[in-house]
Design a protein around this motif. Structure first.
Motif, PDB file in Angstrom:
ATOM      1  N   GLY A   1       1.109  -1.377  -0.176  1.00 44.15           N
ATOM      2  CA  GLY A   1      -0.003   0.301  -0.106  1.00 44.15           C
ATOM      3  C   GLY A   1       1.023   1.328  -0.217  1.00 44.15           C
ATOM      4  N   PRO A   2       1.199   1.668   1.496  1.00 43.53           N
ATOM      5  CA  PRO A   2       2.357   2.605   0.801  1.00 43.53           C
ATOM      6  C   PRO A   2       3.925   2.533   0.125  1.00 43.53           C
ATOM      7  CG  PRO A   2       2.023   1.827   3.213  1.00 43.53           C
ATOM      8  CD  PRO A   2       1.857   0.191   2.358  1.00 43.53           C
ATOM      9  N   THR A   3       4.460   2.828  -0.333  1.00 45.67           N
ATOM     10  CA  THR A   3       6.078   2.863  -1.349  1.00 45.67           C
ATOM     11  C   THR A   3       6.965   1.844  -0.423  1.00 45.67           C
ATOM     12  OG1 THR A   3       6.941   4.425   0.458  1.00 45.67           O
ATOM     13  CG2 THR A   3       5.922   5.026  -2.307  1.00 45.67           C
ATOM     14  N   GLU A   4       8.068   1.266  -0.925  1.00 50.12           N
ATOM     15  CA  GLU A   4       8.845   0.198  -0.404  1.00 50.12           C
ATOM     16  C   GLU A   4       9.592   1.105   1.447  1.00 50.12           C
ATOM     17  OE1 GLU A   4       9.721   0.395  -4.717  1.00 50.12           O
ATOM     18  OE2 GLU A   4       9.371   1.937  -3.587  1.00 50.12           O
ATOM     19  N   ASP A   5       9.602   1.876   0.543  1.00 51.01           N
ATOM     20  CA  ASP A   5      10.357   2.674   1.819  1.00 51.01           C
ATOM     21  C   ASP A   5       9.625   3.149   3.125  1.00 51.01           C
ATOM     22  OD1 ASP A   5       9.234   4.187   0.426  1.00 51.01           O
ATOM     23  OD2 ASP A   5      10.860   5.511   0.883  1.00 51.01           O
ATOM     24  N   GLY A   6       7.991   3.351   2.871  1.00 46.82           N
ATOM     25  CA  GLY A   6       6.734   3.466   4.004  1.00 46.82           C
ATOM     26  C   GLY A   6       6.918   1.569   3.817  1.00 46.82           C
ATOM     27  N   ILE A   7       6.825   0.938   3.479  1.00 44.13           N
ATOM     28  CA  ILE A   7       6.419  -0.151   4.673  1.00 44.13           C
ATOM     29  C   ILE A   7       7.476  -0.864   5.201  1.00 44.13           C
ATOM     30  CG2 ILE A   7       6.391  -2.677   3.311  1.00 44.13           C
ATOM     31  CD1 ILE A   7       5.333  -1.934   0.971  1.00 44.13           C
ATOM     32  N   LEU A   8       8.704  -0.315   4.531  1.00 40.81           N
ATOM     33  CA  LEU A   8       9.746  -1.071   5.749  1.00 40.81           C
ATOM     34  C   LEU A   8      10.203   0.176   6.833  1.00 40.81           C
ATOM     35  CD1 LEU A   8      12.574  -1.221   2.821  1.00 40.81           C
ATOM     36  CD2 LEU A   8      11.762  -2.782   4.158  1.00 40.81           C
ATOM     37  N   ARG A   9       9.567   1.611   6.856  1.00 39.05           N
ATOM     38  CA  ARG A   9       9.330   2.135   8.301  1.00 39.05           C
ATOM     39  C   ARG A   9       8.555   1.201   9.431  1.00 39.05           C
ATOM     40  NH1 ARG A   9      12.039   6.906   7.589  1.00 39.05           N
ATOM     41  NH2 ARG A   9      12.709   7.823   5.043  1.00 39.05           N
ATOM     42  N   LYS A  10       7.425   0.853   8.552  1.00 36.28           N
ATOM     43  CA  LYS A  10       6.595   0.241   9.629  1.00 36.28           C
ATOM     44  C   LYS A  10       6.872  -0.917  10.482  1.00 36.28           C
ATOM     45  CE  LYS A  10       2.084   1.276   6.495  1.00 36.28           C
ATOM     46  NZ  LYS A  10       1.811   2.616   7.607  1.00 36.28           N
ATOM     47  N   ILE A  11       8.319  -1.320   9.176  1.00 35.12           N
ATOM     48  CA  ILE A  11       8.481  -3.214  10.086  1.00 35.12           C
ATOM     49  C   ILE A  11       9.517  -2.614  10.849  1.00 35.12           C
ATOM     50  CG2 ILE A  11       9.215  -5.541   9.129  1.00 35.12           C
ATOM     51  CD1 ILE A  11       7.887  -4.830   7.002  1.00 35.12           C
ATOM     52  N   LEU A  12      10.527  -1.889  10.538  1.00 33.59           N
ATOM     53  CA  LEU A  12      12.172  -2.250  10.923  1.00 33.59           C
ATOM     54  C   LEU A  12      12.007  -1.397  12.348  1.00 33.59           C
ATOM     55  CD1 LEU A  12      14.564  -1.453   7.850  1.00 33.59           C
ATOM     56  CD2 LEU A  12      13.829  -3.457   8.659  1.00 33.59           C
ATOM     57  N   PRO A  13      13.041  -2.238  13.298  1.00 26.56           N
ATOM     58  CA  PRO A  13      13.400  -1.298  14.508  1.00 26.56           C
ATOM     59  C   PRO A  13      13.757   0.419  14.244  1.00 26.56           C
ATOM     60  CG  PRO A  13      13.946  -2.740  14.834  1.00 26.56           C
ATOM     61  CD  PRO A  13      14.334  -2.730  12.954  1.00 26.56           C
ATOM     62  N   GLN A  14      13.408   1.466  15.312  1.00 17.74           N
ATOM     63  CA  GLN A  14      13.692   2.882  14.607  1.00 17.74           C
ATOM     64  C   GLN A  14      14.945   3.249  14.424  1.00 17.74           C
ATOM     65  OE1 GLN A  14      10.852   5.266  14.264  1.00 17.74           O
ATOM     66  NE2 GLN A  14      12.627   6.763  14.033  1.00 17.74           N
ATOM     67  N   ASP A  15      15.815   2.575  15.320  1.00 14.58           N
ATOM     68  CA  ASP A  15      17.405   2.571  15.347  1.00 14.58           C
ATOM     69  C   ASP A  15      17.658   1.525  14.123  1.00 14.58           C
ATOM     70  OD1 ASP A  15      16.920  -0.375  16.176  1.00 14.58           O
ATOM     71  OD2 ASP A  15      18.154   0.116  17.827  1.00 14.58           O
ATOM     72  N   LYS A  16      17.347   1.274  13.337  1.00 13.36           N
ATOM     73  CA  LYS A  16      17.254   0.599  12.534  1.00 13.36           C
ATOM     74  C   LYS A  16      17.434   1.078  10.715  1.00 13.36           C
ATOM     75  CE  LYS A  16      20.213  -2.526  14.236  1.00 13.36           C
ATOM     76  NZ  LYS A  16      21.701  -2.407  14.449  1.00 13.36           N
ATOM     77  N   ILE A  17      16.319   2.086  10.957  1.00 13.72           N
ATOM     78  CA  ILE A  17      15.314   1.941   9.633  1.00 13.72           C
ATOM     79  C   ILE A  17      16.554   2.586   8.964  1.00 13.72           C
ATOM     80  CG2 ILE A  17      14.016   4.018   8.950  1.00 13.72           C
ATOM     81  CD1 ILE A  17      12.042   3.386  11.534  1.00 13.72           C
ATOM     82  N   GLU A  18      17.252   3.857   8.989  1.00  7.93           N
ATOM     83  CA  GLU A  18      18.519   4.658   7.952  1.00  7.93           C
ATOM     84  C   GLU A  18      19.127   3.930   7.138  1.00  7.93           C
ATOM     85  OE1 GLU A  18      17.805   7.319   6.902  1.00  7.93           O
ATOM     86  OE2 GLU A  18      15.712   7.324   8.510  1.00  7.93           O
ATOM     87  N   GLU A  19      19.811   2.723   8.230  1.00  7.19           N
ATOM     88  CA  GLU A  19      20.778   1.674   8.036  1.00  7.19           C
ATOM     89  C   GLU A  19      19.581   0.644   7.386  1.00  7.19           C
ATOM     90  OE1 GLU A  19      24.504  -1.290   9.724  1.00  7.19           O
ATOM     91  OE2 GLU A  19      22.895  -0.213  11.109  1.00  7.19           O
ATOM     92  N   GLY A  20      18.994   0.422   7.008  1.00 10.30           N
ATOM     93  CA  GLY A  20      17.788  -0.511   6.450  1.00 10.30           C
ATOM     94  C   GLY A  20      18.221   0.369   5.451  1.00 10.30           C
ATOM     95  N   LEU A  21      17.385   0.917   5.318  1.00 10.91           N
ATOM     96  CA  LEU A  21      16.273   2.016   3.988  1.00 10.91           C
ATOM     97  C   LEU A  21      18.139   2.450   3.156  1.00 10.91           C
ATOM     98  CD1 LEU A  21      14.694   4.388   4.773  1.00 10.91           C
ATOM     99  CD2 LEU A  21      13.841   2.618   3.960  1.00 10.91           C
ATOM    100  N   SER A  22      19.578   2.482   3.756  1.00 12.23           N
ATOM    101  CA  SER A  22      20.397   2.671   2.607  1.00 12.23           C
ATOM    102  C   SER A  22      20.436   1.275   1.843  1.00 12.23           C
ATOM    103  CB  SER A  22      21.351   3.383   3.416  1.00 12.23           C
ATOM    104  OG  SER A  22      23.087   3.078   2.421  1.00 12.23           O
ATOM    105  N   PHE A  23      20.747   0.486   2.923  1.00 14.37           N
ATOM    106  CA  PHE A  23      20.799  -0.889   2.257  1.00 14.37           C
ATOM    107  C   PHE A  23      19.485  -1.488   0.979  1.00 14.37           C
ATOM    108  CE2 PHE A  23      19.538  -4.813   1.956  1.00 14.37           C
ATOM    109  CZ  PHE A  23      20.752  -6.064   2.139  1.00 14.37           C
TER     110      PHE A  23
END
Length: 216
Positions: free
Chosen positions: A48-70
């Motif tokens: 439903g959301p964009t890919e980064d929107g989906i990942l922001r809902k799943i990943l722990p807060q402290d892993k979001i930026e590193e996870g999105l970069s990956f």
């Protein structure tokens, strides 16, 4: 349907066979930064959301930026192997432009992955403007309304080509005609599309081409 002056395309499942690329890159990111046993099919429940929107809902807060970069780096690497334009799509877009009609792209994915994939497929110059998804959820109705307003378009002269049941719902709300691209789905899903959008489902690119040529 009446003759159309403007053709608006979805990306995933319509221009390109990209489901495996999207699923693989998001699941690999979640497994690396959240849950190594995350089931691959579970990612669909977040769509439903964009890919980064989906990942922001799943990943722990402290892993979001590193996870999105990956995620974006991994997406760029894997699209060479996993991103496949549907045979016949580029000649169809060329035909539409030769007839002097407008082409737009309206998708639920992020602008960043869209830019990468348009460059990869050589499609960037076909479209007059691009409308992409939201971090929060589906926004195609709102984006279609914006498109119509920004380009002073009569909605009766606009056709959207998308592949999902959500696209049918979004375009009904926007008051815009829709051709459902069933060629990226199995028979069962195509039947659901037919129930939702009767008489306006195409099962092959050749069928899509024939329908669009009748509307030029």
């Amino acid at each position: 349907m009446k003759k159309k002056e403007c053709f608006v395309f979805d990306f995933d499942g319509t221009l390109a066979d990209s489901d495996l690329l999207e699923q693989t890159t998001m699941v690999e990111t979640v497994r690396r930064y959240f849950d190594k046993d995350f089931p691959s099919e579970r990612i669909f429940s977040y769509y439903g959301p964009t890919e980064d929107g989906i990942l922001r809902k799943i990943l722990p807060q402290d892993k979001i930026e590193e996870g999105l970069s990956f995620f974006f780096d991994y997406y760029r690497q894997r699209q060479d192997d996993l991103l496949v334009p549907f045979d016949g799509i580029i000649p169809l877009l060329e035909d539409i432009k030769k007839h002097g009609k407008s082409l737009f792209l309206l998708t639920g994915r992020s602008r960043r992955t869209l830019d990468m994939s348009l460059d990869r497929m050589g499609l960037r110059d076909f479209f007059q403007s691009y409308y992409t998804g939201s971090l929060d959820g589906v926004n195609k109705t709102e984006n279609m309304s914006t498109l119509l307003k920004e380009h002073s378009l009569d909605k009766e002269k606009v056709l959207y080509i998308g592949d999902t049941l959500a696209d049918v719902d979004s375009m009904k709300k926007a008051g815009v005609d829709l051709l459902s691209a069933g060629y990226s789905h199995d028979v069962a899903y195509r039947w659901k599309l037919e129930e939702a959008n009767p008489g306006n489902v195409v099962s092959t690119i050749d069928e899509l081409k024939a329908c669009i040529h009748c509307l030029l």
